[in-house]
Design a protein around this motif. Structure first.
Motif, PDB file in Angstrom:
ATOM      1  N   ILE A   4     -17.305  32.702 -36.157  1.00 52.39           N
ATOM      2  CA  ILE A   4     -17.195  32.966 -37.596  1.00 52.39           C
ATOM      3  C   ILE A   4     -18.244  33.985 -38.033  1.00 52.39           C
ATOM      4  O   ILE A   4     -17.941  34.928 -38.771  1.00 52.39           O
ATOM      5  N   VAL A   5     -19.474  33.814 -37.574  1.00 52.14           N
ATOM      6  CA  VAL A   5     -20.536  34.771 -37.911  1.00 52.14           C
ATOM      7  C   VAL A   5     -20.170  36.155 -37.373  1.00 52.14           C
ATOM      8  O   VAL A   5     -20.327  37.165 -38.075  1.00 52.14           O
ATOM      9  N   PHE A   6     -19.659  36.204 -36.153  1.00 54.97           N
ATOM     10  CA  PHE A   6     -19.270  37.488 -35.562  1.00 54.97           C
ATOM     11  C   PHE A   6     -18.215  38.183 -36.427  1.00 54.97           C
ATOM     12  O   PHE A   6     -18.334  39.372 -36.724  1.00 54.97           O
ATOM     13  N   VAL A   7     -17.191  37.438 -36.830  1.00 48.65           N
ATOM     14  CA  VAL A   7     -16.101  38.042 -37.613  1.00 48.65           C
ATOM     15  C   VAL A   7     -16.612  38.556 -38.952  1.00 48.65           C
ATOM     16  O   VAL A   7     -16.338  39.697 -39.335  1.00 48.65           O
ATOM     17  N   PHE A   8     -17.354  37.716 -39.686  1.00 52.87           N
ATOM     18  CA  PHE A   8     -17.700  38.067 -41.060  1.00 52.87           C
ATOM     19  C   PHE A   8     -18.998  38.873 -41.193  1.00 52.87           C
ATOM     20  O   PHE A   8     -19.193  39.530 -42.219  1.00 52.87           O
ATOM     21  N   ALA A   9     -19.845  38.866 -40.172  1.00 53.29           N
ATOM     22  CA  ALA A   9     -21.101  39.622 -40.267  1.00 53.29           C
ATOM     23  C   ALA A   9     -21.086  40.903 -39.438  1.00 53.29           C
ATOM     24  O   ALA A   9     -21.836  41.829 -39.733  1.00 53.29           O
ATOM     25  N   ILE A  10     -20.222  40.962 -38.423  1.00 46.49           N
ATOM     26  CA  ILE A  10     -20.218  42.136 -37.548  1.00 46.49           C
ATOM     27  C   ILE A  10     -18.850  42.834 -37.553  1.00 46.49           C
ATOM     28  O   ILE A  10     -18.739  43.988 -37.957  1.00 46.49           O
ATOM     29  N   LYS A  11     -17.833  42.114 -37.097  1.00 47.13           N
ATOM     30  CA  LYS A  11     -16.519  42.743 -36.890  1.00 47.13           C
ATOM     31  C   LYS A  11     -15.898  43.256 -38.190  1.00 47.13           C
ATOM     32  O   LYS A  11     -15.524  44.426 -38.278  1.00 47.13           O
ATOM     33  N   ARG A  12     -15.799  42.389 -39.177  1.00 47.10           N
ATOM     34  CA  ARG A  12     -15.144  42.791 -40.428  1.00 47.10           C
ATOM     35  C   ARG A  12     -15.897  43.920 -41.139  1.00 47.10           C
ATOM     36  O   ARG A  12     -15.283  44.913 -41.535  1.00 47.10           O
ATOM     37  N   PRO A  13     -17.226  43.821 -41.300  1.00 49.44           N
ATOM     38  CA  PRO A  13     -17.924  44.944 -41.957  1.00 49.44           C
ATOM     39  C   PRO A  13     -17.780  46.260 -41.177  1.00 49.44           C
ATOM     40  O   PRO A  13     -17.597  47.316 -41.780  1.00 49.44           O
ATOM     41  N   LEU A  14     -17.825  46.184 -39.862  1.00 51.66           N
ATOM     42  CA  LEU A  14     -17.701  47.394 -39.051  1.00 51.66           C
ATOM     43  C   LEU A  14     -16.316  48.026 -39.198  1.00 51.66           C
ATOM     44  O   LEU A  14     -16.194  49.250 -39.273  1.00 51.66           O
ATOM     45  N   LEU A  15     -15.277  47.190 -39.280  1.00 53.26           N
ATOM     46  CA  LEU A  15     -13.906  47.703 -39.272  1.00 53.26           C
ATOM     47  C   LEU A  15     -13.334  47.963 -40.662  1.00 53.26           C
ATOM     48  O   LEU A  15     -12.162  48.271 -40.793  1.00 53.26           O
ATOM     49  N   ARG A  16     -14.150  47.860 -41.697  1.00 57.57           N
ATOM     50  CA  ARG A  16     -13.657  48.123 -43.057  1.00 57.57           C
ATOM     51  C   ARG A  16     -13.358  49.594 -43.290  1.00 57.57           C
ATOM     52  O   ARG A  16     -12.491  49.937 -44.065  1.00 57.57           O
ATOM     53  N   GLY A  17     -14.085  50.452 -42.626  1.00 57.36           N
ATOM     54  CA  GLY A  17     -13.893  51.890 -42.830  1.00 57.36           C
ATOM     55  C   GLY A  17     -12.824  52.447 -41.918  1.00 57.36           C
ATOM     56  O   GLY A  17     -12.027  51.717 -41.322  1.00 57.36           O
ATOM     57  N   LYS A  18     -12.808  53.767 -41.834  1.00 62.98           N
ATOM     58  CA  LYS A  18     -11.842  54.440 -40.957  1.00 62.98           C
ATOM     59  C   LYS A  18     -12.263  54.220 -39.508  1.00 62.98           C
ATOM     60  O   LYS A  18     -13.409  54.477 -39.139  1.00 62.98           O
ATOM     61  N   HIS A  19     -11.334  53.755 -38.711  1.00 66.40           N
ATOM     62  CA  HIS A  19     -11.648  53.474 -37.316  1.00 66.40           C
ATOM     63  C   HIS A  19     -11.870  54.749 -36.512  1.00 66.40           C
ATOM     64  O   HIS A  19     -12.557  54.718 -35.489  1.00 66.40           O
ATOM     65  N   SER A  20     -11.338  55.849 -36.991  1.00 64.11           N
ATOM     66  CA  SER A  20     -11.546  57.122 -36.287  1.00 64.11           C
ATOM     67  C   SER A  20     -13.004  57.578 -36.385  1.00 64.11           C
ATOM     68  O   SER A  20     -13.442  58.408 -35.592  1.00 64.11           O
ATOM     69  N   ASP A  21     -13.744  57.012 -37.355  1.00 66.54           N
ATOM     70  CA  ASP A  21     -15.168  57.347 -37.497  1.00 66.54           C
ATOM     71  C   ASP A  21     -16.057  56.498 -36.586  1.00 66.54           C
ATOM     72  O   ASP A  21     -17.272  56.694 -36.550  1.00 66.54           O
ATOM     73  N   ILE A  22     -15.462  55.541 -35.876  1.00 69.01           N
ATOM     74  CA  ILE A  22     -16.216  54.622 -35.016  1.00 69.01           C
ATOM     75  C   ILE A  22     -15.979  55.017 -33.564  1.00 69.01           C
ATOM     76  O   ILE A  22     -14.850  55.333 -33.173  1.00 69.01           O
ATOM     77  N   SER A  23     -17.006  54.982 -32.789  1.00 69.13           N
ATOM     78  CA  SER A  23     -16.898  55.314 -31.369  1.00 69.13           C
ATOM     79  C   SER A  23     -15.859  54.413 -30.691  1.00 69.13           C
ATOM     80  O   SER A  23     -15.866  53.192 -30.893  1.00 69.13           O
ATOM     81  N   PRO A  24     -14.979  54.991 -29.877  1.00 67.82           N
ATOM     82  CA  PRO A  24     -14.009  54.171 -29.151  1.00 67.82           C
ATOM     83  C   PRO A  24     -14.673  53.101 -28.276  1.00 67.82           C
ATOM     84  O   PRO A  24     -14.149  52.001 -28.134  1.00 67.82           O
ATOM     85  N   LEU A  25     -15.837  53.407 -27.750  1.00 64.58           N
ATOM     86  CA  LEU A  25     -16.573  52.415 -26.948  1.00 64.58           C
ATOM     87  C   LEU A  25     -16.991  51.225 -27.809  1.00 64.58           C
ATOM     88  O   LEU A  25     -16.889  50.073 -27.385  1.00 64.58           O
ATOM     89  N   VAL A  26     -17.420  51.494 -29.024  1.00 64.13           N
ATOM     90  CA  VAL A  26     -17.805  50.417 -29.943  1.00 64.13           C
ATOM     91  C   VAL A  26     -16.585  49.577 -30.296  1.00 64.13           C
ATOM     92  O   VAL A  26     -16.639  48.343 -30.294  1.00 64.13           O
ATOM     93  N   LEU A  27     -15.455  50.219 -30.574  1.00 60.71           N
ATOM     94  CA  LEU A  27     -14.223  49.486 -30.890  1.00 60.71           C
ATOM     95  C   LEU A  27     -13.811  48.587 -29.726  1.00 60.71           C
ATOM     96  O   LEU A  27     -13.453  47.424 -29.923  1.00 60.71           O
ATOM     97  N   ARG A  28     -13.869  49.125 -28.523  1.00 57.82           N
ATOM     98  CA  ARG A  28     -13.495  48.328 -27.345  1.00 57.82           C
ATOM     99  C   ARG A  28     -14.481  47.187 -27.117  1.00 57.82           C
ATOM    100  O   ARG A  28     -14.077  46.069 -26.780  1.00 57.82           O
ATOM    101  N   THR A  29     -15.749  47.453 -27.317  1.00 59.42           N
ATOM    102  CA  THR A  29     -16.767  46.410 -27.129  1.00 59.42           C
ATOM    103  C   THR A  29     -16.578  45.276 -28.132  1.00 59.42           C
ATOM    104  O   THR A  29     -16.658  44.096 -27.771  1.00 59.42           O
ATOM    105  N   VAL A  30     -16.302  45.620 -29.376  1.00 58.12           N
ATOM    106  CA  VAL A  30     -16.057  44.607 -30.406  1.00 58.12           C
ATOM    107  C   VAL A  30     -14.817  43.789 -30.053  1.00 58.12           C
ATOM    108  O   VAL A  30     -14.814  42.565 -30.171  1.00 58.12           O
ATOM    109  N   ALA A  31     -13.772  44.451 -29.594  1.00 58.50           N
ATOM    110  CA  ALA A  31     -12.531  43.754 -29.240  1.00 58.50           C
ATOM    111  C   ALA A  31     -12.750  42.793 -28.072  1.00 58.50           C
ATOM    112  O   ALA A  31     -12.311  41.635 -28.118  1.00 58.50           O
ATOM    113  N   VAL A  32     -13.428  43.242 -27.046  1.00 55.17           N
ATOM    114  CA  VAL A  32     -13.669  42.388 -25.881  1.00 55.17           C
ATOM    115  C   VAL A  32     -14.583  41.221 -26.256  1.00 55.17           C
ATOM    116  O   VAL A  32     -14.331  40.072 -25.869  1.00 55.17           O
ATOM    117  N   ALA A  33     -15.624  41.497 -27.032  1.00 55.17           N
ATOM    118  CA  ALA A  33     -16.521  40.414 -27.475  1.00 55.17           C
ATOM    119  C   ALA A  33     -15.753  39.379 -28.301  1.00 55.17           C
ATOM    120  O   ALA A  33     -15.924  38.169 -28.124  1.00 55.17           O
TER     121      ALA A  33
END
Length: 163
Positions: free
Chosen positions: A116-145
């Motif tokens: 729950i902490v991961f979703v609401f403190a890390i994943k959701r805030p990170l993914l609120r913006g445009k995903h094209s502005d986020i490193s693909p490695l970061v997106l993959r790391t968040v997904a795997v985590a």
């Protein structure tokens, strides 16, 4: 099982004797409905996690922008989480003392808290913006985590039933 200075056993004893605990113990049909809602909501959480994280890994729904998938799935995730928490409290109340002494229950509670902490403190805030502005490695790391965390929640929850 102790928690150092905080002993939660009296709270769990109270849970088992309060109205929710008594309803869960006395009315098997009501308990079964709660358990059914809990399991359906678990499936919904699993579905939202899978579709979101597999989209972030570019495995499914490649023709749909990941922002759309993430935003839509998150709405269902929040609904399912609300139902899971409510039905989980109800079900645990009926067998609270047994849960208190079950290490898999504590493992699930810890992994659920971390998820729950991961979703609401890390994943959701990170993914609120445009995903094209986020490193693909970061997106993959968040997904795997995320997949690992929610698999742990599911696995520890399933082991409660085996212990």
């Amino acid at each position: 099982m102790g928690w150092g200075a905080v002993d939660l056993l009296p709270f769990f004893e109270w849970m088992e004797t309060n109205l929710l605990g008594q309803i869960g113990k006395s009315y098997g049909g009501v308990y079964a409905v709660g358990q059914s809602l809990h399991l359906m909501s678990l499936a919904m959480i699993g579905g939202t996690v899978l579709v979101t994280d597999l989209r972030l890994l570019n495995v499914v729904l490649r023709d749909v922008p990941s922002e759309v998938v993430v935003d839509n799935a998150h709405k269902w995730f929040k609904l399912a989480l609300t139902i899971i928490l409510a039905t989980g409290i109800f079900m645990a109340s009926a067998v609270a003392i047994r849960m208190y002494h079950n290490p898999f229950f504590w493992a699930k509670m810890f992994s659920l808290f971390v998820g729950i902490v991961f979703v609401f403190a890390i994943k959701r805030p990170l993914l609120r913006g445009k995903h094209s502005d986020i490193s693909p490695l970061v997106l993959r790391t968040v997904a795997v985590a995320s997949l690992m965390l929610w698999f742990t929640v599911a696995a520890t929850g399933r082991w409660i039933g085996f212990s």
